[in-house]
Design a protein around this motif. Structure first.
Motif, PDB file in Angstrom:
ATOM      1  N   TYR A   1      -7.099 -17.422 -15.135  1.00  0.00           N
ATOM      2  CA  TYR A   1      -7.963 -18.595 -14.962  1.00  0.00           C
ATOM      3  C   TYR A   1      -9.429 -18.198 -15.095  1.00  0.00           C
ATOM      4  N   TYR A   2      -9.828 -17.112 -14.446  1.00  0.00           N
ATOM      5  CA  TYR A   2     -11.228 -16.689 -14.453  1.00  0.00           C
ATOM      6  C   TYR A   2     -11.649 -16.140 -15.809  1.00  0.00           C
ATOM      7  N   LEU A   3     -10.760 -15.439 -16.484  1.00  0.00           N
ATOM      8  CA  LEU A   3     -11.087 -14.943 -17.823  1.00  0.00           C
ATOM      9  C   LEU A   3     -11.361 -16.096 -18.771  1.00  0.00           C
ATOM     10  N   LYS A   4     -10.567 -17.132 -18.673  1.00  0.00           N
ATOM     11  CA  LYS A   4     -10.749 -18.306 -19.520  1.00  0.00           C
ATOM     12  C   LYS A   4     -12.011 -19.076 -19.134  1.00  0.00           C
ATOM     13  N   ALA A   5     -12.236 -19.236 -17.838  1.00  0.00           N
ATOM     14  CA  ALA A   5     -13.368 -20.031 -17.377  1.00  0.00           C
ATOM     15  C   ALA A   5     -14.701 -19.359 -17.698  1.00  0.00           C
ATOM     16  N   ARG A   6     -14.780 -18.045 -17.521  1.00  0.00           N
ATOM     17  CA  ARG A   6     -16.050 -17.346 -17.713  1.00  0.00           C
ATOM     18  C   ARG A   6     -16.407 -17.202 -19.178  1.00  0.00           C
ATOM     19  N   GLY A   7     -15.471 -16.769 -19.966  1.00  0.00           N
ATOM     20  CA  GLY A   7     -15.747 -16.552 -21.373  1.00  0.00           C
ATOM     21  C   GLY A   7     -16.511 -15.267 -21.605  1.00  0.00           C
ATOM     22  N   PRO A   8     -16.619 -14.839 -22.847  1.00  0.00           N
ATOM     23  CA  PRO A   8     -17.223 -13.538 -23.171  1.00  0.00           C
ATOM     24  C   PRO A   8     -18.720 -13.450 -22.891  1.00  0.00           C
ATOM     25  N   LYS A   9     -19.419 -14.575 -22.777  1.00  0.00           N
ATOM     26  CA  LYS A   9     -20.865 -14.543 -22.557  1.00  0.00           C
ATOM     27  C   LYS A   9     -21.251 -14.518 -21.079  1.00  0.00           C
ATOM     28  N   SER A  10     -20.286 -14.591 -20.206  1.00  0.00           N
ATOM     29  CA  SER A  10     -20.598 -14.584 -18.784  1.00  0.00           C
ATOM     30  C   SER A  10     -21.147 -13.225 -18.368  1.00  0.00           C
ATOM     31  N   PRO A  11     -22.147 -13.195 -17.473  1.00  0.00           N
ATOM     32  CA  PRO A  11     -22.710 -11.909 -17.040  1.00  0.00           C
ATOM     33  C   PRO A  11     -21.722 -11.084 -16.214  1.00  0.00           C
ATOM     34  N   PHE A  12     -20.680 -11.726 -15.693  1.00  0.00           N
ATOM     35  CA  PHE A  12     -19.648 -11.009 -14.940  1.00  0.00           C
ATOM     36  C   PHE A  12     -18.296 -11.529 -15.397  1.00  0.00           C
ATOM     37  N   ASN A  13     -17.536 -10.697 -16.097  1.00  0.00           N
ATOM     38  CA  ASN A  13     -16.256 -11.148 -16.633  1.00  0.00           C
ATOM     39  C   ASN A  13     -15.300  -9.959 -16.805  1.00  0.00           C
ATOM     40  N   PRO A  14     -14.913  -9.301 -15.706  1.00  0.00           N
ATOM     41  CA  PRO A  14     -14.021  -8.146 -15.812  1.00  0.00           C
ATOM     42  C   PRO A  14     -12.595  -8.572 -16.144  1.00  0.00           C
ATOM     43  N   GLU A  15     -11.830  -7.676 -16.706  1.00  0.00           N
ATOM     44  CA  GLU A  15     -10.446  -7.961 -17.053  1.00  0.00           C
ATOM     45  C   GLU A  15      -9.573  -8.132 -15.813  1.00  0.00           C
ATOM     46  N   ALA A  16      -9.961  -7.494 -14.719  1.00  0.00           N
ATOM     47  CA  ALA A  16      -9.183  -7.563 -13.488  1.00  0.00           C
ATOM     48  C   ALA A  16     -10.122  -7.621 -12.295  1.00  0.00           C
ATOM     49  N   PHE A  17      -9.578  -7.923 -11.138  1.00  0.00           N
ATOM     50  CA  PHE A  17     -10.347  -7.975  -9.902  1.00  0.00           C
ATOM     51  C   PHE A  17     -11.078  -6.658  -9.668  1.00  0.00           C
ATOM     52  N   GLN A  18     -12.350  -6.749  -9.278  1.00  0.00           N
ATOM     53  CA  GLN A  18     -13.158  -5.559  -8.993  1.00  0.00           C
ATOM     54  C   GLN A  18     -13.629  -5.600  -7.540  1.00  0.00           C
ATOM     55  N   ARG A  19     -13.044  -4.768  -6.730  1.00  0.00           N
ATOM     56  CA  ARG A  19     -13.371  -4.776  -5.305  1.00  0.00           C
ATOM     57  C   ARG A  19     -14.854  -4.515  -5.069  1.00  0.00           C
ATOM     58  N   ASP A  20     -15.452  -3.579  -5.799  1.00  0.00           N
ATOM     59  CA  ASP A  20     -16.860  -3.241  -5.596  1.00  0.00           C
ATOM     60  C   ASP A  20     -17.800  -4.392  -5.952  1.00  0.00           C
ATOM     61  N   ALA A  21     -17.314  -5.353  -6.730  1.00  0.00           N
ATOM     62  CA  ALA A  21     -18.143  -6.501  -7.108  1.00  0.00           C
ATOM     63  C   ALA A  21     -18.149  -7.586  -6.041  1.00  0.00           C
ATOM     64  N   GLY A  22     -17.307  -7.425  -5.037  1.00  0.00           N
ATOM     65  CA  GLY A  22     -17.323  -8.358  -3.926  1.00  0.00           C
ATOM     66  C   GLY A  22     -17.103  -9.799  -4.312  1.00  0.00           C
ATOM     67  N   VAL A  23     -17.976 -10.659  -3.803  1.00  0.00           N
ATOM     68  CA  VAL A  23     -17.785 -12.092  -3.962  1.00  0.00           C
ATOM     69  C   VAL A  23     -18.072 -12.567  -5.384  1.00  0.00           C
ATOM     70  N   LEU A  24     -18.650 -11.729  -6.233  1.00  0.00           N
ATOM     71  CA  LEU A  24     -18.823 -12.122  -7.634  1.00  0.00           C
ATOM     72  C   LEU A  24     -17.480 -12.438  -8.287  1.00  0.00           C
ATOM     73  N   ASN A  25     -16.409 -11.879  -7.764  1.00  0.00           N
ATOM     74  CA  ASN A  25     -15.080 -12.200  -8.278  1.00  0.00           C
ATOM     75  C   ASN A  25     -14.737 -13.678  -8.129  1.00  0.00           C
ATOM     76  N   LEU A  26     -15.396 -14.363  -7.190  1.00  0.00           N
ATOM     77  CA  LEU A  26     -15.123 -15.782  -6.963  1.00  0.00           C
ATOM     78  C   LEU A  26     -15.804 -16.680  -7.989  1.00  0.00           C
ATOM     79  N   TYR A  27     -16.819 -16.156  -8.695  1.00  0.00           N
ATOM     80  CA  TYR A  27     -17.558 -16.965  -9.664  1.00  0.00           C
ATOM     81  C   TYR A  27     -16.696 -17.255 -10.883  1.00  0.00           C
ATOM     82  N   ALA A  28     -16.669 -18.527 -11.291  1.00  0.00           N
ATOM     83  CA  ALA A  28     -15.935 -18.901 -12.491  1.00  0.00           C
ATOM     84  C   ALA A  28     -16.825 -18.891 -13.725  1.00  0.00           C
TER      85      ALA A  28
END
Length: 375
Positions: free
Chosen positions: A271-298
């Motif tokens: 869902y997040y990969l699709k919502a963010r798209g390639p131009k998003s400033p934060f768009n990892p392939e998988a959950f990143q614990r060190d990124a914290g709450v940025l994982n919640l951004y769509a």
């Protein structure tokens, strides 16, 4: 300049000598509880909750949440005040509205509400009103714009000889005496482009340095200074601390103290990969614990995919925001509330995570200096 002084008179209309404040001004209004009629002014971050799902949360607790709204894409409070869209002159804006109530200048002049919720967005804290004959036509700070809305809702906005269409007057009807600032969150790019530690919590806790900086101190100063301007309110201006809740979750995620979060993202990451798209400033392939709450951004700023009210907009960040609104307005713990309106969750598989999110919201809201909620 006459235009500036005219508007200043309107947004400062309730400034009277302290000795004239009513004797009962210190008597605070009772908590709004769970059966509410509320009016929202903001943009897609308010729509991001989404409000129709928030009504289901209140209903699940035996309450109700009837709402009106004036929401416009990316619009700041200063634009809403004069009803101006991004490129248009005052009075030209179009919004998402609830037709029963309509835009703010009709709703707050003809109906009554338990609260008016104002959502600042990427705007300066304090800037005196400025008019011009060309774009942007009108600018001011969040402090001045919010003061204007508060005065209008209280029936204390005097008519003006100039710009009556852009600065509507209300001297007779009191729509509400209870006001909240919906304190949201920064953009992902603001977090990732800062000097030093590039975490949400580090950005949030940095001192407010002026300009456009949605952080803890920005919202705290806004609420504090609104109350200094309007000391005769029956209850102080309060805060719905969504951004603060995200800061608490950011720390818990990075410390590995939010149980079930990685299992949740293993299921919903597409869902997040699709919502963010390639131009998003934060768009990892998988959950990143060190990124914290940025994982919640769509995407760069929203917690769910555009347009926020589709069948798949029941995202984790939107649920957290809704819980924060519920807890602040009702004064009740959200622990045990349903997750049903937010379909990204599996109530059984995510039970531990859901409870941890609810507990974190209550930890922040209860006893927060600007919510008015005690544990």
């Amino acid at each position: 300049m006459k235009r500036t002084s005219t508007f200043t008179a309107i947004v400062l209309i309730a400034v009277v000598c302290v000795s004239c404040v009513r004797a009962d001004a210190a008597e605070e209004l009772a908590p709004p509880e769970t059966k509410l009629r509320v009016y929202h002014v903001g943009n897609s971050l308010t729509r991001n909750i989404p409000l129709e799902r928030l009504t289901q949360l209140f209903a699940s607790a035996g309450g109700s949440y009837e709402y009106g709204m004036q929401l416009g894409g990316g619009m700041r409070l200063e634009q809403h005040l004069v009803k101006r869209s991004h490129g248009g002159p005052p009075g030209s804006a179009e919004y998402n509205l609830v037709e029963k109530y309509g835009p703010y200048d009709r709703a707050l002049k003809t109906s009554t509400f338990d609260a008016l919720i104002l959502q600042p967005y990427m705007e300066r804290l304090d800037a005196e009103p400025q008019w011009s004959s060309r774009y942007p036509y009108f600018t001011t700070g969040a402090l001045q714009a919010a003061t204007g809305f508060i005065d209008f809702a209280r029936g204390r906005a005097k008519p003006s000889d100039e710009h009556a269409d852009a600065l509507p007057a209300n001297t007779e009807h009191t729509a509400t005496e209870r006001f909240y600032i919906y304190a949201t969150w920064p953009k992902a790019e603001q977090v990732l482009s800062r000097d030093g530690e590039k975490t949400y919590a580090a950005y949030w806790e940095a001192p407010y340095a002026g300009g456009v900086q949605p952080c803890r101190e920005f919202f705290a100063q806004l609420v504090t200074r609104l109350n200094e301007r309007r000391p005769d309110l029956k209850t102080p201006v309060r805060m719905i601390p969504a951004g603060e809740v995200l800061a608490a979750l950011d720390k818990k995620i990075r410390r590995g103290e939010l149980p079930g979060i990685e299992k949740f993202y293993a299921r919903v990451q597409p869902y997040y990969l699709k919502a963010r798209g390639p131009k998003s400033p934060f768009n990892p392939e998988a959950f990143q614990r060190d990124a914290g709450v940025l994982n919640l951004y769509a995407d760069n700023v929203h917690m769910n995919d555009q347009p926020h009210n589709g069948a798949d907009s029941g995202a984790i960040g939107s649920y957290v925001a809704a819980l924060t609104v519920y807890a602040t307005l009702s004064g009740k713990s959200p622990v045990g509330l349903t997750v049903e309106p937010y379909e990204m969750f599996d109530a059984d598989a995510d039970a531990e995570l859901i409870r941890a999110l609810q507990q974190t919201v209550w930890e922040v809201v209860a006893g927060h200096p600007h919510t008015g909620v005690d544990e």
